[in-house]
Design a protein around this motif. Structure first.
Motif, PDB file in Angstrom:
ATOM      1  N   PHE A 198       1.053  -1.390  -0.056  1.00 36.85           N
ATOM      2  CA  PHE A 198      -0.188   0.030  -0.170  1.00 36.85           C
ATOM      3  C   PHE A 198       1.206   1.546  -0.311  1.00 36.85           C
ATOM      4  CE2 PHE A 198      -3.230  -2.714   2.537  1.00 36.85           C
ATOM      5  CZ  PHE A 198      -3.841  -2.534   1.284  1.00 36.85           C
ATOM      6  N   ASP A 199       2.359   1.040   0.059  1.00 40.53           N
ATOM      7  CA  ASP A 199       3.235   2.097  -0.239  1.00 40.53           C
ATOM      8  C   ASP A 199       2.234   3.264   0.858  1.00 40.53           C
ATOM      9  OD1 ASP A 199       5.485   3.597  -0.477  1.00 40.53           O
ATOM     10  OD2 ASP A 199       4.464   5.264  -1.492  1.00 40.53           O
ATOM     11  N   VAL A 200       2.456   2.821   2.245  1.00 38.26           N
ATOM     12  CA  VAL A 200       2.479   3.313   3.750  1.00 38.26           C
ATOM     13  C   VAL A 200       3.194   2.894   4.410  1.00 38.26           C
ATOM     14  CG1 VAL A 200       0.004   3.741   3.244  1.00 38.26           C
ATOM     15  CG2 VAL A 200       0.214   1.897   4.336  1.00 38.26           C
ATOM     16  N   ALA A 201       3.568   3.572   5.562  1.00 41.11           N
ATOM     17  CA  ALA A 201       3.874   3.262   7.079  1.00 41.11           C
ATOM     18  C   ALA A 201       3.124   2.377   7.682  1.00 41.11           C
ATOM     19  CB  ALA A 201       3.526   3.985   8.277  1.00 41.11           C
ATOM     20  N   ALA A 202       3.604   1.144   8.315  1.00 43.64           N
ATOM     21  CA  ALA A 202       3.455  -0.094   8.615  1.00 43.64           C
ATOM     22  C   ALA A 202       2.226   0.168   9.758  1.00 43.64           C
ATOM     23  CB  ALA A 202       4.539  -0.900   9.786  1.00 43.64           C
ATOM     24  N   GLN A 203       2.031   1.216  11.015  1.00 41.64           N
ATOM     25  CA  GLN A 203       1.228   1.486  11.976  1.00 41.64           C
ATOM     26  C   GLN A 203      -0.224   1.527  11.793  1.00 41.64           C
ATOM     27  OE1 GLN A 203       4.394   2.714  11.321  1.00 41.64           O
ATOM     28  NE2 GLN A 203       4.519   4.401  12.072  1.00 41.64           N
ATOM     29  N   ASP A 204       0.138   2.525   9.407  1.00 34.72           N
ATOM     30  CA  ASP A 204      -0.857   2.410   9.139  1.00 34.72           C
ATOM     31  C   ASP A 204      -2.307   1.509   8.519  1.00 34.72           C
ATOM     32  OD1 ASP A 204      -0.113   5.539   9.460  1.00 34.72           O
ATOM     33  OD2 ASP A 204       1.059   5.386   7.791  1.00 34.72           O
ATOM     34  N   ILE A 205      -1.204  -0.035   9.116  1.00 29.47           N
ATOM     35  CA  ILE A 205      -2.047  -0.843   8.318  1.00 29.47           C
ATOM     36  C   ILE A 205      -3.233  -1.140   9.760  1.00 29.47           C
ATOM     37  CG2 ILE A 205      -2.405  -3.418   7.862  1.00 29.47           C
ATOM     38  CD1 ILE A 205      -1.011  -1.331   5.850  1.00 29.47           C
ATOM     39  N   LEU A 206      -2.767  -0.599  11.083  1.00 30.31           N
ATOM     40  CA  LEU A 206      -3.630  -0.914  12.210  1.00 30.31           C
ATOM     41  C   LEU A 206      -5.007   0.156  12.828  1.00 30.31           C
ATOM     42  CD1 LEU A 206      -0.651  -1.388  14.291  1.00 30.31           C
ATOM     43  CD2 LEU A 206      -1.907  -3.620  12.460  1.00 30.31           C
ATOM     44  N   ALA A 207      -6.195  -0.790  12.500  1.00 27.03           N
ATOM     45  CA  ALA A 207      -7.188   0.210  12.969  1.00 27.03           C
ATOM     46  C   ALA A 207      -6.444   1.006  14.375  1.00 27.03           C
ATOM     47  CB  ALA A 207      -8.137   0.267  13.465  1.00 27.03           C
ATOM     48  N   LYS A 208      -6.977   2.454  14.643  1.00 24.25           N
ATOM     49  CA  LYS A 208      -7.197   3.119  15.937  1.00 24.25           C
ATOM     50  C   LYS A 208      -7.251   2.750  16.722  1.00 24.25           C
ATOM     51  CE  LYS A 208      -5.496   7.676  14.693  1.00 24.25           C
ATOM     52  NZ  LYS A 208      -5.892   9.443  14.876  1.00 24.25           N
ATOM     53  N   ALA A 209      -7.121   2.176  17.558  1.00 23.56           N
ATOM     54  CA  ALA A 209      -7.793   2.373  18.937  1.00 23.56           C
ATOM     55  C   ALA A 209      -8.791   3.188  19.779  1.00 23.56           C
ATOM     56  CB  ALA A 209      -7.024   1.380  20.309  1.00 23.56           C
ATOM     57  N   PRO A 210      -9.657   3.151  19.499  1.00 23.96           N
ATOM     58  CA  PRO A 210     -11.426   3.781  20.204  1.00 23.96           C
ATOM     59  C   PRO A 210     -10.270   4.786  21.474  1.00 23.96           C
ATOM     60  CG  PRO A 210     -11.560   1.730  21.112  1.00 23.96           C
ATOM     61  CD  PRO A 210     -10.477   1.270  20.332  1.00 23.96           C
ATOM     62  N   GLU A 211     -10.283   5.891  21.293  1.00 25.01           N
ATOM     63  CA  GLU A 211     -10.042   6.847  22.771  1.00 25.01           C
ATOM     64  C   GLU A 211     -10.799   6.430  23.494  1.00 25.01           C
ATOM     65  OE1 GLU A 211      -9.024  11.524  23.009  1.00 25.01           O
ATOM     66  OE2 GLU A 211     -10.377  11.329  21.039  1.00 25.01           O
ATOM     67  N   LYS A 212      -9.937   6.293  24.185  1.00 23.18           N
ATOM     68  CA  LYS A 212     -10.529   6.076  26.149  1.00 23.18           C
ATOM     69  C   LYS A 212     -10.130   7.828  27.042  1.00 23.18           C
ATOM     70  CE  LYS A 212      -8.691   3.736  29.949  1.00 23.18           C
ATOM     71  NZ  LYS A 212      -8.173   2.408  30.411  1.00 23.18           N
ATOM     72  N   ALA A 213     -11.743   7.716  27.554  1.00 19.69           N
ATOM     73  CA  ALA A 213     -11.845   8.761  28.798  1.00 19.69           C
ATOM     74  C   ALA A 213     -10.775   8.159  29.900  1.00 19.69           C
ATOM     75  CB  ALA A 213     -13.860   8.367  28.780  1.00 19.69           C
ATOM     76  N   PRO A 214     -10.805   9.400  30.583  1.00 17.79           N
ATOM     77  CA  PRO A 214      -9.730   9.132  31.763  1.00 17.79           C
ATOM     78  C   PRO A 214     -10.374   8.777  33.154  1.00 17.79           C
ATOM     79  CG  PRO A 214     -10.348  11.682  31.117  1.00 17.79           C
ATOM     80  CD  PRO A 214     -11.012  11.161  29.908  1.00 17.79           C
ATOM     81  N   ASN A 215     -12.020   8.784  32.603  1.00 13.62           N
ATOM     82  CA  ASN A 215     -12.606   8.454  33.802  1.00 13.62           C
ATOM     83  C   ASN A 215     -13.319   7.035  33.428  1.00 13.62           C
ATOM     84  OD1 ASN A 215     -14.546   9.088  32.634  1.00 13.62           O
ATOM     85  ND2 ASN A 215     -15.753   9.665  33.842  1.00 13.62           N
ATOM     86  N   VAL A 216     -12.721   6.070  32.223  1.00 12.09           N
ATOM     87  CA  VAL A 216     -12.620   4.760  32.505  1.00 12.09           C
ATOM     88  C   VAL A 216     -11.918   3.699  32.295  1.00 12.09           C
ATOM     89  CG1 VAL A 216     -13.526   3.434  29.871  1.00 12.09           C
ATOM     90  CG2 VAL A 216     -14.808   5.453  30.578  1.00 12.09           C
ATOM     91  N   VAL A 217     -12.260   2.801  32.402  1.00 11.66           N
ATOM     92  CA  VAL A 217     -10.673   1.849  33.355  1.00 11.66           C
ATOM     93  C   VAL A 217     -11.547   0.097  32.415  1.00 11.66           C
ATOM     94  CG1 VAL A 217     -11.620   0.973  35.325  1.00 11.66           C
ATOM     95  CG2 VAL A 217      -9.406   0.858  34.527  1.00 11.66           C
ATOM     96  N   GLY A 218     -10.249  -0.765  32.108  1.00 13.02           N
ATOM     97  CA  GLY A 218     -11.514  -2.015  32.204  1.00 13.02           C
ATOM     98  C   GLY A 218     -11.390  -3.002  33.037  1.00 13.02           C
ATOM     99  N   VAL A 219     -12.436  -3.844  33.201  1.00  9.78           N
ATOM    100  CA  VAL A 219     -11.995  -4.846  34.510  1.00  9.78           C
ATOM    101  C   VAL A 219     -11.479  -6.258  33.964  1.00  9.78           C
ATOM    102  CG1 VAL A 219     -13.445  -5.994  35.713  1.00  9.78           C
ATOM    103  CG2 VAL A 219     -13.728  -3.780  35.615  1.00  9.78           C
ATOM    104  N   MET A 220     -10.618  -6.252  34.393  1.00 10.79           N
ATOM    105  CA  MET A 220      -9.490  -7.554  33.935  1.00 10.79           C
ATOM    106  C   MET A 220      -9.595  -8.860  34.322  1.00 10.79           C
ATOM    107  SD  MET A 220      -8.447  -5.563  31.588  1.00 10.79           S
ATOM    108  CE  MET A 220      -7.538  -6.746  30.325  1.00 10.79           C
ATOM    109  N   GLY A 221     -10.731  -8.936  35.394  1.00 11.60           N
ATOM    110  CA  GLY A 221     -10.829  -9.871  36.206  1.00 11.60           C
ATOM    111  C   GLY A 221     -11.338 -10.270  36.849  1.00 11.60           C
ATOM    112  N   ARG A 222     -12.215 -10.860  38.201  1.00 10.95           N
ATOM    113  CA  ARG A 222     -13.004 -11.184  38.839  1.00 10.95           C
ATOM    114  C   ARG A 222     -11.923 -11.783  40.263  1.00 10.95           C
ATOM    115  NH1 ARG A 222     -16.475 -11.783  35.208  1.00 10.95           N
ATOM    116  NH2 ARG A 222     -18.176 -10.041  34.590  1.00 10.95           N
ATOM    117  N   ILE A 223     -11.904 -11.859  41.113  1.00 12.79           N
ATOM    118  CA  ILE A 223     -10.995 -11.391  42.514  1.00 12.79           C
ATOM    119  C   ILE A 223     -12.584 -12.190  43.516  1.00 12.79           C
ATOM    120  CG2 ILE A 223      -9.420 -11.211  41.733  1.00 12.79           C
ATOM    121  CD1 ILE A 223      -9.722  -8.725  43.883  1.00 12.79           C
ATOM    122  N   GLY A 224     -12.295 -13.222  44.423  1.00  8.72           N
ATOM    123  CA  GLY A 224     -13.107 -13.411  45.571  1.00  8.72           C
ATOM    124  C   GLY A 224     -12.670 -14.720  46.234  1.00  8.72           C
ATOM    125  N   ALA A 225     -12.849 -14.988  47.729  1.00  4.72           N
ATOM    126  CA  ALA A 225     -12.774 -15.944  48.573  1.00  4.72           C
ATOM    127  C   ALA A 225     -11.018 -16.220  48.684  1.00  4.72           C
ATOM    128  CB  ALA A 225     -13.562 -17.168  48.310  1.00  4.72           C
TER     129      ALA A 225
END
Length: 221
Positions: free
Chosen positions: A56-83
């Motif tokens: 495509f004659d572009v930089a390698a990073q241009d092949i990748l889709a942009k990650a959605p912009e993240k608001a500063p008060n949003v976080v991903g829950v990566m798992g659950r803990i208990g007991a």
């Protein structure tokens, strides 16, 4: 890349009025394989990433889709803990953005990740539905000795435990309220607990709410 991190092969190909056959010839990959890569059905390796960038004659990073912009008060829950038990599921088994996202009452750094407490057996320290915030990058284990931390053992288990020096060099003991201690384990990832968000002080972020938040950020940027 996978379906969670889509690529722009189809978009770039259409912009250039190229057929899949054209792209196959330029990359040296089969038509069926190019089609699967384009649809996110196959991982896009670094080697193939460079092949498409050249085609495509572009930089390698241009092949990748942009990650959605993240608001500063949003976080991903990566798992659950208990007991006092291990954190489930393994971070590697879920999308990079987590099981789901939550909106927090205060802004967090980009490197923040969260775990949700499940069950009541960690009372009185934690309650069901509390959110534990730590940093993805982790720290040197010596920095959290004597403190509670999210950890991953050499055998792949994740825990929220108080970390103590083990009896043998390079090993550690893991302790928690109302659960038997785990002795003599080796740790490959340790993250200090940065904050605790109590149950009721956070809310699960729906896709529509996330979209409205991103649109607001874009408009004010």
């Amino acid at each position: 890349m996978d379906k969670n991190y889509p690529n722009r092969i189809n978009e770039l190909r259409n912009e250039r009025s190229m057929t899949i056959e054209d792209l196959s010839e330029r990359t040296g990959l089969s038509v069926s394989y190019v089609s699967r890569l384009e649809n996110g059905e196959r991982n896009l390796s670094v080697k193939n990433l460079n092949l498409f960038a050249h085609a495509f004659d572009v930089a390698a990073q241009d092949i990748l889709a942009k990650a959605p912009e993240k608001a500063p008060n949003v976080v991903g829950v990566m798992g659950r803990i208990g007991a006092g038990a291990e954190i489930l599921p393994e971070e590697e088994q879920i999308p990079p953005e987590g099981l789901y996202e939550i909106e927090t009452p205060f802004p967090l750094p980009h490197d923040a990740i969260a775990f949700e407490v499940t069950g009541e057996s960690m009372w009185p320290r934690y309650d069901d539905g509390d959110i534990i915030i730590c940093w993805r990058q982790g720290v040197v284990v010596e920095e959290v000795l004597g403190w509670e931390a999210a950890v991953k053992t050499a055998t792949g288990q994740r825990y929220l435990k108080r970390v103590l020096q083990g009896s043998e060099r390079g090993t550690f003991d893991l302790e928690s309220h109302n659960a038997p201690p785990i002795r003599g384990v080796r740790l490959v990832w340790v993250a200090a607990i940065q904050s605790v968000i109590r149950s009721g002080q956070w809310k699960k972020l729906t896709p529509s709410a996330r979209q409205r938040m991103v649109q607001k950020m874009t408009a004010s940027g």
